[in-house]
Design an enzyme around this catalytic site. Structure first.
Site, PDB file in Angstrom:
ATOM      1  N   LYS A   1       0.761  -1.193   0.162  1.00 28.13           N
ATOM      2  CA  LYS A   1       0.014  -0.035   0.075  1.00 28.13           C
ATOM      3  C   LYS A   1       0.915   1.345  -0.037  1.00 28.13           C
ATOM      4  CE  LYS A   1      -3.252   0.499   3.575  1.00 28.13           C
ATOM      5  NZ  LYS A   1      -3.153   1.617   4.242  1.00 28.13           N
TER       6      LYS A   1
ATOM      7  N   ARG B   1       2.681   5.955  -3.430  1.00 28.21           N
ATOM      8  CA  ARG B   1       3.912   6.916  -3.669  1.00 28.21           C
ATOM      9  C   ARG B   1       4.182   6.826  -5.357  1.00 28.21           C
ATOM     10  NH1 ARG B   1       4.353   5.665   1.742  1.00 28.21           N
ATOM     11  NH2 ARG B   1       5.657   6.766   3.110  1.00 28.21           N
TER      12      ARG B   1
ATOM     13  N   SER C   1       6.695   9.506  12.019  1.00 26.68           N
ATOM     14  CA  SER C   1       5.847   9.350  11.206  1.00 26.68           C
ATOM     15  C   SER C   1       6.216   9.302   9.935  1.00 26.68           C
ATOM     16  CB  SER C   1       4.644  10.410  11.264  1.00 26.68           C
ATOM     17  OG  SER C   1       3.856  10.395  10.241  1.00 26.68           O
TER      18      SER C   1
ATOM     19  N   ASP D   1       2.169  -1.017  11.967  1.00 28.80           N
ATOM     20  CA  ASP D   1       0.732  -1.489  11.627  1.00 28.80           C
ATOM     21  C   ASP D   1       0.465  -2.869  11.952  1.00 28.80           C
ATOM     22  OD1 ASP D   1       0.182   0.989  10.355  1.00 28.80           O
ATOM     23  OD2 ASP D   1       0.955   0.352   8.264  1.00 28.80           O
TER      24      ASP D   1
ATOM     25  N   LYS E   1      -4.082   6.080  14.543  1.00 23.24           N
ATOM     26  CA  LYS E   1      -4.363   5.242  13.364  1.00 23.24           C
ATOM     27  C   LYS E   1      -5.896   5.220  12.780  1.00 23.24           C
ATOM     28  CE  LYS E   1      -0.380   4.469  12.891  1.00 23.24           C
ATOM     29  NZ  LYS E   1       0.550   4.998  11.943  1.00 23.24           N
TER      30      LYS E   1
ATOM     31  N   ARG F   1      -6.174   2.432  18.086  1.00 25.86           N
ATOM     32  CA  ARG F   1      -5.892   1.220  17.578  1.00 25.86           C
ATOM     33  C   ARG F   1      -5.720   0.225  18.951  1.00 25.86           C
ATOM     34  NH1 ARG F   1      -2.919   0.108  12.147  1.00 25.86           N
ATOM     35  NH2 ARG F   1      -4.846   0.132  11.014  1.00 25.86           N
TER      36      ARG F   1
ATOM     37  N   ARG G   1      -7.425  -3.150   9.864  1.00 22.64           N
ATOM     38  CA  ARG G   1      -6.572  -4.220  10.386  1.00 22.64           C
ATOM     39  C   ARG G   1      -7.225  -4.861  11.807  1.00 22.64           C
ATOM     40  NH1 ARG G   1      -2.444  -3.720   6.781  1.00 22.64           N
ATOM     41  NH2 ARG G   1      -1.844  -1.546   6.379  1.00 22.64           N
TER      42      ARG G   1
HETATM   43  C1  S3P Z   1       2.676   4.914   6.341  1.00 23.06           C
HETATM   44  C2  S3P Z   1       3.072   5.436   7.425  1.00 23.06           C
HETATM   45  C3  S3P Z   1       2.556   4.917   8.752  1.00 23.06           C
HETATM   46  C4  S3P Z   1       1.419   3.692   8.501  1.00 23.06           C
HETATM   47  C5  S3P Z   1       0.540   3.738   7.456  1.00 23.06           C
HETATM   48  C6  S3P Z   1       1.403   3.937   6.174  1.00 23.06           C
HETATM   49  C7  S3P Z   1       3.059   5.373   4.943  1.00 23.06           C
HETATM   50  O1  S3P Z   1       1.750   5.984   9.275  1.00 23.06           O
HETATM   51  O2  S3P Z   1       0.836   3.602   9.724  1.00 23.06           O
HETATM   52  O3  S3P Z   1      -0.302   2.541   7.314  1.00 23.06           O
HETATM   53  O4  S3P Z   1       2.750   4.772   3.862  1.00 23.06           O
HETATM   54  O5  S3P Z   1       4.032   6.380   5.124  1.00 23.06           O
HETATM   55  P1  S3P Z   1       2.345   7.377  10.021  1.00 23.06           P
HETATM   56  O6  S3P Z   1       3.381   7.958   9.277  1.00 23.06           O
HETATM   57  O7  S3P Z   1       1.287   8.111  10.689  1.00 23.06           O
HETATM   58  O8  S3P Z   1       3.286   6.233  11.270  1.00 23.06           O
END
Ligand code: S3P
Length: 446
Positions: free
Chosen positions: A26, A31, A172, A325, A352, A356, A401
């Site tokens: 994902k 991206r 993050s 995750d 989240k 969660r 999830r």
């Molecule tokens: C993600 C970053 C994470 C993750 C999300 C996907 C990403 O979130 O929990 O499912 O693709 O950059 P956070 O940046 O809020 O930690």
């Protein structure tokens, strides 16, 4: 949400067997679409995750003026506008359930003089957007949001963008990525630092698209990422590896259901994503990575899993970002382990798709598992391989999830586990029920 809730039960299953390929990652799928939309030329994507979250990102990239065309299953062609070429969307952008899609697109448009309105479903409209919007102001962007930085958000991209130095205050990847994407259309060089290392797919893909980007370690274990602005991105081909966060559900199911023996192909093994696999191995899982190789700048491999007796462990807090995750499914594995599993440093789980941490704890308790809530985590008291009563109903709070993790619990618990709504599974893993069913998992309508 207009569609009615779709409850489902995970039921005790006999051995799971077979080989499967889970859908595309994902994070990388979002991206690839966004960078394709900012590049010049035709970006060809294979293995794209065709789930609701990613399809909403495709729609947004299209709304900014790129051509985004599906050519076959997982095969997409994106003809970008060039950096700075995005135009004002004609309508509100609806990102559904997706924090990643919305926050990354905010970053990608923040240094281009266009205005867009961002919204999402009831879950996304509760999630903090200020963590991205406030630092984007440093580039010259302006925004208006509901109190607390909540969607709907109107974002006005900078008319005269400036370069930025910014330390991301929380662990993050979304905030980091938004800031890196915004740097592309600012003049000069922007420097984005992080104290805690998080998934680096944006950095890797920016380099592959020809951006001027460098990453240097900091003495405290962090990193500083420098991006040259007024960039020209050149279209590339992206083969999306399989999502380890989706693979996690099949892997834990195979560990818990006696006699299981499965193989998963082409799973992304980026070290910033494999914390769950390491933790499961420490718990005694028979989980072996074979055929490890590189594909499009990322490590991938096949994973063999056999049912195993697990023991409780303490997860090192510094590993949390590498499995952020995966705590719903790790908590389920921990319930079937012998002894306690201690998880700390989980503050980010509160923001989240649902809170969660609260959802996991409530789900475990509803199914007869004792769990202590800590300020920043939880301790799950494992009941051993055949000791989880099940029989409870789990509230998913619009969190895919949570739904998948507790359906997996039902496959090995004494009594079926009901999840109140499975609709959200389509945001990340629409094939979940079919794919798991193909391995032998038994689900029954609510
Ligand atoms: C993600 C970053 C994470 C993750 C999300 C996907 C990403 O979130 O929990 O499912 O693709 O950059 P956070 O940046 O809020 O930690």
């Amino acid at each position: 949400m207009s569609s009615p809730a779709r409850p489902l039960r995970g039921c005790r299953s006999s051995a799971l067997t077979g080989a499967v390929t889970v859908p595309g990652d994902k994070s990388i799928s979002h991206r690839a679409l966004i960078l394709g939309g900012m590049a010049l030329g035709e970006t060809r994507i294979t293995g794209l995750l065709e789930a609701e979250d990613v399809l909403n990102t495709a729609e947004a990239v299209r709304a900014f003026g790129a051509s985004v065309v599906r050519q076959g299953p997982g095969a997409w062609k994106v003809s970008g506008t060039g950096v700075g070429g995005w135009r004002r969307p004609e309508d509100v952008l609806d990102f559904g359930n997706s924090g990643t899609g919305s926050r990354l697109v905010m970053g990608a448009m923040a240094t281009t003089p266009v205005t867009a309105v961002f919204t999402g479903d009831a879950s996304l409209r509760k999630r903090p957007m200020g963590r991205v919007l406030e630092p984007l102001k440093l580039y010259g962007a302006e925004y208006d949001a509901r109190p607390g930085g909540l969607m709907p958000v109107t974002l006005k991209g900078a008319v005269e963008a400036m370069p930025v130095e910014y330390l991301v205050p929380m662990a993050s990847a979304q905030v980091k990525s938004a800031m890196l994407l915004a740097a592309l259309n600012a003049p000069g060089r922007s420097r984005i630092s992080q104290k805690t290392l998080t998934r680096d797919h944006t950095e890797k893909m920016l380099a592959a698209f020809g951006a001027d980007i460098s990453v240097e370690p900091l003495p405290d274990g962090g990193e500083v990422i420098t991006v040259g602005g007024e960039a020209e991105l050149k279209a590339i081909s992206v083969a999306v590896p399989r999502d380890p966060s989706s693979a996690a559900f099949a892997i834990v199911a195979a560990l818990l259901v006696p006699g299981s023996d499965i193989l998963l192909h082409d799973v992304l093994l980026n070290p910033r994503r494999t914390g769950l696999f390491t933790t499961l191995q420490e718990m005694g899982a028979d989980l072996v990575i074979v055929n490890q190789r590189e594909s499009g700048g990322e490590q991938i491999g096949d994973i063999k899993v056999r049912a195993s007796a697990l023991k409780g462990v303490e997860v090192p807090p510094e590993r949390v970002p590498d499995m952020i995750d995966e705590f719903p499914i790790l908590a389920v594995a921990a319930a079937f382990a012998d002894g306690n599993t201690i998880m700390r440093g989980l503050e980010e789980l509160r923001v989240k798709e649902s809170d969660r941490l609260a959802a996991i704890i409530a789900g475990l308790r509803a199914n007869g598992v004792t769990v202590q809530e800590l300020e920043d985590g939880m301790v799950v008291e494992g009941l051993g391989g055949d000791g989880v009563p099940g029989g409870g109903t789990v509230t998913t709070h619009m969190d895919h999830r949570i739904a998948m993790a507790f359906l997996v619990m039902g496959l090995a618990a004494k009594a079926p586990v009901t999840v109140d709504d499975t609709a959200m599974i389509a945001t990340s893993f629409p094939e979940f029920e079919n794919l798991m069913g193909g391995l032998g998992a038994v689900f029954a309508e609510g």
